[in-house]
Design a protein around this motif. Structure first.
Motif, PDB file in Angstrom:
ATOM      1  N   UNK A  83       0.782  -1.266   0.037  1.00  0.00           N
ATOM      2  CA  UNK A  83      -0.062  -0.073   0.063  1.00  0.00           C
ATOM      3  C   UNK A  83       0.721   1.119   0.135  1.00  0.00           C
ATOM      4  N   UNK A  84       2.020   1.259   0.717  1.00  0.00           N
ATOM      5  CA  UNK A  84       2.775   2.466   0.652  1.00  0.00           C
ATOM      6  C   UNK A  84       3.680   2.496  -0.750  1.00  0.00           C
ATOM      7  N   UNK A  85       3.893   1.504  -1.820  1.00  0.00           N
ATOM      8  CA  UNK A  85       4.757   1.455  -2.825  1.00  0.00           C
ATOM      9  C   UNK A  85       4.164   1.961  -3.944  1.00  0.00           C
ATOM     10  N   UNK A  86       4.751   3.046  -4.668  1.00  0.00           N
ATOM     11  CA  UNK A  86       4.163   3.787  -5.716  1.00  0.00           C
ATOM     12  C   UNK A  86       4.957   2.822  -6.749  1.00  0.00           C
ATOM     13  N   UNK A  87       6.188   2.735  -6.921  1.00  0.00           N
ATOM     14  CA  UNK A  87       6.824   2.057  -7.975  1.00  0.00           C
ATOM     15  C   UNK A  87       8.254   1.410  -7.529  1.00  0.00           C
ATOM     16  N   UNK A  88       8.471   0.345  -8.153  1.00  0.00           N
ATOM     17  CA  UNK A  88       9.853  -0.314  -7.969  1.00  0.00           C
ATOM     18  C   UNK A  88      10.777   0.164  -9.519  1.00  0.00           C
ATOM     19  N   UNK A  89      11.707   1.056  -9.331  1.00  0.00           N
ATOM     20  CA  UNK A  89      12.505   1.413 -10.361  1.00  0.00           C
ATOM     21  C   UNK A  89      13.729   0.654 -10.690  1.00  0.00           C
ATOM     22  N   UNK A  90      13.970   0.112 -11.900  1.00  0.00           N
ATOM     23  CA  UNK A  90      14.933  -0.415 -12.146  1.00  0.00           C
ATOM     24  C   UNK A  90      15.775   0.444 -13.197  1.00  0.00           C
ATOM     25  N   UNK A  91      16.939   0.998 -12.696  1.00  0.00           N
ATOM     26  CA  UNK A  91      17.644   1.797 -13.408  1.00  0.00           C
ATOM     27  C   UNK A  91      18.951   1.396 -14.056  1.00  0.00           C
ATOM     28  N   UNK A  92      19.316   1.583 -15.385  1.00  0.00           N
ATOM     29  CA  UNK A  92      20.532   1.159 -15.936  1.00  0.00           C
ATOM     30  C   UNK A  92      21.482   2.316 -16.021  1.00  0.00           C
ATOM     31  N   UNK A  93      22.725   1.937 -15.646  1.00  0.00           N
ATOM     32  CA  UNK A  93      23.854   3.152 -15.626  1.00  0.00           C
ATOM     33  C   UNK A  93      25.071   2.569 -16.189  1.00  0.00           C
ATOM     34  N   UNK A  94      25.761   3.373 -17.291  1.00  0.00           N
ATOM     35  CA  UNK A  94      26.758   3.048 -18.105  1.00  0.00           C
ATOM     36  C   UNK A  94      28.228   3.814 -17.483  1.00  0.00           C
ATOM     37  N   UNK A  95      29.309   3.293 -18.167  1.00  0.00           N
ATOM     38  CA  UNK A  95      30.431   3.957 -17.794  1.00  0.00           C
ATOM     39  C   UNK A  95      30.659   5.089 -18.871  1.00  0.00           C
TER      40      UNK A  95
END
Length: 208
Positions: free
Chosen positions: A103-115
């Motif tokens: 009920x508290x969670x809006x989203x679970x965000x998977x973020x990609x990061x490069x060099x």
């Protein structure tokens, strides 16, 4: 009388602060549960440079070192990475099965990061593709997660623009090539807590 009013106000502010801190801690606790669940299966693992393969950073984000998931310049997930993400998928399902947490969670965000190697355009494409690959693999490994909670997950890429190590050495690049998982809490819960505090304060003024 003034001292009593000040003391009451300080107590109310402390209670408000505690409630808001509890929401902040909830993000950390959710990701810590996921991390602990993974480490129960694979133990605490490190890269050859001594960096943890799965860690929680100072901003309460779960960080997966890319070396565990991808070859350099690739968005194809390794067999070892697929096995890891299968465990992530089960851990997230178990956590989201709790209605109070959900009920508290809006989203679970998977973020990609490069060099910094390559152009920012190619790095942006790569970071996005890696984030999508992570979500797709978790859903494939655990179809129940997609069926029940697919709407909670989002993917995005940040190219090389959010490094955790500003250096240009290979060790720095290894740190910056990563998948990061963050939890967004619904604004309505924060607003509700603040509004309840304001309503109580107003009531105290009307009925001292």
């Amino acid at each position: 009388e003034q001292e009593k009013i000040i003391a009451n106000s300080n107590q109310e502010l402390s209670e408000l602060r505690a409630k808001l801190q509890n929401i902040s801690v909830l993000r950390l606790n959710i990701l810590k549960q996921v991390k602990d669940s993974i480490e129960d299966e694979i133990g605490t693992s490190y890269t050859p440079d001594g960096e943890p393969l799965v860690d929680i950073d100072n901003n309460a984000n779960l960080v997966i070192n890319n070396s565990l998931l991808f070859a350099k310049k690739s968005s194809d997930i390794s067999l070892e990475g697929q096995a890891l993400l299968s465990r992530f998928a089960v851990a997230f399902e178990k956590i989201l099965d709790d209605p109070e947490i959900r009920d508290y969670i809006d989203s679970i965000n998977i973020e990609g990061h490069a060099d910094i190697d390559g152009t920012f355009q190619s790095n942006y494409t790569l970071s996005c593709e890696r984030a999508y690959s992570v979500i797709n693999t978790m859903m494939q490994k655990n179809p129940r997660l997609e069926t029940k909670y697919g709407s909670f997950f989002a993917a995005t890429g940040y190219s090389e623009f959010r490094p955790i190590d500003p250096g240009e050495s290979e060790q720095s690049k290894t740190k910056n090539r990563r998948i990061q998982i963050s939890i967004t809490i619904k604004d309505t819960h924060v607003q509700k807590i603040i509004q309840e505090y304001l309503d109580d304060s107003q009531q105290s003024i009307v009925n001292p």
